[in-house]
Design an enzyme around this catalytic site. Structure first.
Site, PDB file in Angstrom:
ATOM      1  N   SER A 141       0.789  -1.267  -0.170  1.00 21.36           N
ATOM      2  CA  SER A 141       0.063   0.024  -0.016  1.00 21.36           C
ATOM      3  C   SER A 141       0.768   1.340  -0.005  1.00 21.36           C
ATOM      4  O   SER A 141       2.081   1.134   0.562  1.00 21.36           O
ATOM      5  CB  SER A 141      -0.997  -0.167   1.163  1.00 21.36           C
ATOM      6  OG  SER A 141      -1.557   1.257   1.568  1.00 21.36           O
TER       7      SER A 141
ATOM      8  N   TYR B  87      -1.941  -0.057   9.965  1.00 16.45           N
ATOM      9  CA  TYR B  87      -2.365  -0.764   8.543  1.00 16.45           C
ATOM     10  C   TYR B  87      -1.160  -0.579   7.992  1.00 16.45           C
ATOM     11  O   TYR B  87      -0.439  -1.551   7.314  1.00 16.45           O
ATOM     12  CB  TYR B  87      -3.437  -0.276   8.055  1.00 16.45           C
ATOM     13  CG  TYR B  87      -3.620  -0.443   6.696  1.00 16.45           C
ATOM     14  CD1 TYR B  87      -4.109  -1.778   6.194  1.00 16.45           C
ATOM     15  CD2 TYR B  87      -3.205   0.357   5.663  1.00 16.45           C
ATOM     16  CE1 TYR B  87      -3.954  -2.225   4.736  1.00 16.45           C
ATOM     17  CE2 TYR B  87      -3.459   0.240   4.234  1.00 16.45           C
ATOM     18  CZ  TYR B  87      -3.645  -0.951   3.820  1.00 16.45           C
ATOM     19  OH  TYR B  87      -3.909  -1.423   2.636  1.00 16.45           O
TER      20      TYR B  87
END
Length: 329
Positions: free
Chosen positions: A127, A152
């Site tokens: 990501s 995350y």
């Protein structure tokens, strides 16, 4: 070719599976259909995939070590694409266990399956969140990413390290992709553009963080899928330099984005035009774990695969709005 796609009922997984099935490939999809967002949307995506005879679905959680082991023992996969993960920056602040189970334990089980199953190529989702609050733009895969601002992001950085270790130790060809704000039809309801659309059509206000001073490298789903397919077809080879990092493992890491960040205010204006309604904006400060801008340097991906995003924000949002109106009435 026999493909395994984890997170096949998710946004990117669904579109990738559909593209491969249209080419006549054999695809096995797995997903745990959790309720992070409406499972009915996930099931509707699956219903589209189940129209193909060469698609097989298994309701399976990556964190289930025994069932994951059994899956890789039951058949041989030429390529594994790991898109299953607990997503969401803000959700990770209050629900850390979900990220440890799915993004760390689950990914370890995928790596073990690829090692024992002699998989020809593992492609996995990282990501743009790993860049944290990096100031240098555009973000490059050679930049240091040692200061994540959300759990995350930390789990995604961990995935990159775990994947490289397995590529080095067991000679598994592995490619990581740092996705940049993917949008489009069948998208995720937790994403801002999806929330904005729902709220505007219902006459409700939208929350605009950092008072709208945000820039995102919005990337249309069809461009993403084309890029992923190109990467899948090019497993890395041991001995070649890994993005100038000096690694000789069969490992590559790429940014995959639009390479053209858009101001959030401009994005909202385009969305308003396609919806035919103005938004009532609730201006708010920056949320914890969020970043003011993302911008992908995709030079290495373009050089190696010919990847070139072609969908404008106007075209992409128009297609999303058309799908939204049809799906939700």
């Amino acid at each position: 070719m026999n493909y395994l796609i984890t997170g096949a009922a998710g946004f990117i997984g669904f579109h990738l599976a559909q593209a491969l099935l249209r080419q006549g490939a054999q695809v096995t999809g797995i997903d745990n259909l959790n309720d992070y967002y409406d499972p009915r949307l996930k099931k509707a995506r699956l219903k589209q995939l189940e129209k193909y005879d060469h698609f097989t679905f298994d309701l399976l959680d990556l964190a289930d070590r025994e069932r994951m082991r059994a899956l890789f023992q039951s058949q041989r996969f030429d390529v594994v694409v790991n898109l299953a993960a607990q997503a969401g920056v803000r959700y990770s602040i209050d629900n850390p266990d979900a990220y440890v189970d799915s993004n760390l334990t689950g990914f370890a089980n995928v790596l073990e399956g690829c090692r024992n199953g002699k998989v020809g190529h593992l492609v996995y989702a990282s990501s743009s969140s790993v860049y944290g609050q990096n100031r240098k733009m555009p973000f490059s895969v050679t930049d240091a990413v040692d200061h994540p601002v959300s759990l995350y992001a930390a789990t995604k950085k961990s995935n990159e390290l775990m994947a490289h270790a397995y590529a080095h130790l067991y000679s598994i060809p592995v490619t990581g992709l740092r996705f940049f704000t993917v949008y489009g039809p069948w998208g995720r309801p937790d994403m801002a553009y999806f929330k904005f659309t729902k709220a505007i059509l219902e006459g409700k206000s939208i929350d605009v963080y950092n008072h709208g001073n945000m820039r995102r490298d919005f990337t249309y789903i069809d461009d993403i899928v084309k890029g992923v397919v190109k990467v899948m077809e090019r497993p890395p080879v041991a001995g070649e330099k890994n993005n100038d990092s000096g690694s000789s493992a069969p490992y590559r890491l790429y940014n995959i984005g639009n390479n053209e960040p858009v101001e959030l205010g401009c994005f909202i204006e385009v969305l308003e035009r396609h919806l035919g309604q103005k938004a009532v904006k609730n201006m708010l400060p920056m949320q914890p774990g969020d970043v003011p801008a993302t911008y992908a340097d995709i030079d290495s991906l373009a050089a190696d695969t010919g990847f070139k995003p072609q969908t404008s924000i106007d075209e992409g949002l128009g297609r999303f709005v058309d799908w939204y109106r049809e799906f939700y009435g």
